[in-house]
Design an enzyme around this catalytic site. Structure first.
Site, mmCIF file in Angstrom:
data_model
loop_
_atom_site.group_PDB
_atom_site.id
_atom_site.type_symbol
_atom_site.label_atom_id
_atom_site.label_comp_id
_atom_site.label_asym_id
_atom_site.label_seq_id
_atom_site.Cartn_x
_atom_site.Cartn_y
_atom_site.Cartn_z
ATOM 1 N N HIS A 169 0.781 -1.251 0.018
ATOM 2 C CA HIS A 169 0.068 0.135 -0.016
ATOM 3 C C HIS A 169 0.792 1.175 0.096
ATOM 4 O O HIS A 169 0.319 2.231 -0.195
ATOM 5 C CB HIS A 169 -1.082 0.118 1.027
ATOM 6 C CG HIS A 169 -1.889 -1.017 1.271
ATOM 7 N ND1 HIS A 169 -3.043 -1.071 0.224
ATOM 8 C CD2 HIS A 169 -2.378 -2.050 2.103
ATOM 9 C CE1 HIS A 169 -3.595 -2.222 0.392
ATOM 10 N NE2 HIS A 169 -3.309 -2.665 1.611
ATOM 11 N N ASP B 296 -2.838 -10.745 -2.481
ATOM 12 C CA ASP B 296 -3.076 -10.152 -1.246
ATOM 13 C C ASP B 296 -4.583 -9.618 -1.361
ATOM 14 O O ASP B 296 -5.092 -9.566 -2.552
ATOM 15 C CB ASP B 296 -2.361 -9.026 -0.725
ATOM 16 C CG ASP B 296 -2.781 -8.238 0.586
ATOM 17 O OD1 ASP B 296 -2.145 -8.626 1.560
ATOM 18 O OD2 ASP B 296 -3.674 -7.708 0.655
ATOM 19 N N HIS C 296 -6.313 -7.303 -0.686
ATOM 20 C CA HIS C 296 -6.456 -5.663 -0.858
ATOM 21 C C HIS C 296 -5.607 -5.260 -2.119
ATOM 22 O O HIS C 296 -4.667 -5.871 -2.558
ATOM 23 C CB HIS C 296 -5.861 -4.741 0.384
ATOM 24 C CG HIS C 296 -6.586 -5.163 1.595
ATOM 25 N ND1 HIS C 296 -5.713 -6.077 2.501
ATOM 26 C CD2 HIS C 296 -7.498 -4.656 2.169
ATOM 27 C CE1 HIS C 296 -6.876 -6.237 3.570
ATOM 28 N NE2 HIS C 296 -7.719 -5.420 3.304
ATOM 29 N N ASP D 52 -4.396 -13.051 3.688
ATOM 30 C CA ASP D 52 -5.713 -12.361 4.213
ATOM 31 C C ASP D 52 -6.893 -12.462 3.096
ATOM 32 O O ASP D 52 -7.945 -12.070 3.408
ATOM 33 C CB ASP D 52 -5.639 -10.604 4.561
ATOM 34 C CG ASP D 52 -4.862 -9.959 3.323
ATOM 35 O OD1 ASP D 52 -4.458 -10.507 2.237
ATOM 36 O OD2 ASP D 52 -4.797 -8.721 3.427
HETATM 37 ZN ZN LIG Z 1 -4.171 -7.151 2.443
#
Ligand SMILES: [Zn+2]
Length: 339
Positions: free
Chosen positions: A121, A157, A159, A244
């Site tokens: 991120h 991932d 996200h 995740d």
């Molecule tokens: Zn994540």
């Protein structure tokens, strides 16, 4: 040839009640010796290497906030820092570079950088989303500095890898595909199909609804990862792997099981075999249940070494019904001209 790994657990990068915590790696750590892989000592990244991706002013500001104001929260995710976080983040980025060097120098066939804090991120101009520096992006730029011309990054991932996308939006030497949960209010909110219309086939987003699981991810790997790699012809593949997307992760709503993670790891390792002489480096991103992280890391080592079995892969199937994502996957293929 061998598989190598680095392990940067950053025990002092910790904040009360925060899911991105050292205990994420607590079940994995004692199991590491059981995998057929060799531990390499991670060397910290230099400031010059961090500056391959991040504004030097951001690097100085983060160092200052860690030394002078920590512990504290530095963005709304929330992302935290402690007094050790700056050094921890240098070592996490360095842990990925150490793995990447071993693979391109031919000392290892493939590698897994098990590091925290995570990185995908973090954008060139800001730390965000539990991430300080963008570990995978820094390693990709270091590989380019070493003379490589094409590096592909596959991010699975849960996200969107917004920071990695931002780093390479206008860098044609790096291709990026991210598959992630996407819906109103889900972090970080970017990663729609049409995010990068100038970079079709090179910046690819696969936004998925909640509960997408093993079957959907298998279609994504066959219908998107394959043409993505085929079209870009990378010399090495880096994987932002987050555990995740597992169905019982505490902060997301996707539906992968350990068997699904094993399938994905085997698929991307096979792609690396086919297109870049097996050169692949996995990089840990998220994953907030320590058992999922341990079982997921095991699937990476099984795929990379061709040795071992995943006992958990037969035990934890996703209890939710998977949505049909065929039309979404077709939409992505069409937008990029993958056919
Ligand atoms: Zn994540």
């Amino acid at each position: 040839m061998k598989t190598v790994y680095t392990f940067v657990s950053s025990p002092n990068h910790i904040y009360p009640d925060h899911p991105e915590r050292p205990a994420r790696l607590a079940i994995l750590e004692p199991r590491l010796k059981s995998f057929a892989a060799e531990l390499l000592e991670a060397k910290p990244a230099t400031r010059e290497e961090i500056a391959y991706v991040h504004n030097p002013k951001l690097i100085s500001a983060l160092e200052k906030v860690c030394k002078e104001d920590a512990p504290g929260i530095i963005d709304y995710a929330p992302t935290y820092v402690t007094q050790s976080s700056f050094e921890d983040a240098l070592l996490a980025a360095g842990g990925v570079i150490t793995c990447a060097h071993a693979v391109i120098k031919g000392d290892a066939k493939n590698a897994f950088a098990i590091v925290r804090p995570p990185g995908h991120h973090a954008e060139p101009e800001r730390a965000m989303g539990f991430c300080i520096f963008n570990n995978v992006a820094i390693a990709a730029r270091e590989l380019l500095a070493q003379g490589l011309e094409r590096v592909a990054i596959i991010d699975y991932d849960a996200h969107h890898g917004n920071g990695t996308q931002a780093a390479f939006l206008n860098d044609e030497r790096v291709a990026f595909v991210s598959v992630h949960q996407y819906q109103n209010g889900f972090y970080p909110g970017t990663g729609w199909i049409e995010d990068a219309p100038h970079a079709r086939k090179r910046i690819v987003n696969v936004p998925l609804p909640a509960y997408a699981g093993d079957q959907v991810y298998e279609q994504v790997s066959e219908k998107i990862f394959v043409p993505f790699v085929e079209s870009f012809q990378p010399q090495i593949i880096l994987i932002s792997v987050g555990f995740d997307a597992h169905w019982n992760d505490p902060i997301t709503m996707l539906g992968l099981s350990t068997a699904g993670y094993l399938m994905l790891a085997k698929k991307v390792v096979a792609l690396a075999e086919q297109y870049c002489d097996g050169k692949i480096v996995f990089v840990l991103e998220g994953g907030y249940d320590p058992m999922n992280v341990a079982n997921g890391a095991e699937t990476v080592f099984i795929a990379e070494t061709g040795k071992g079995e995943s006992e958990s892969a037969v035990r934890d199937s996703n209890p939710h019904k998977e949505p049909d994502c065929e039309s979404r996957i077709e939409e992505v293929r069409k937008w990029h001209g993958f056919s």
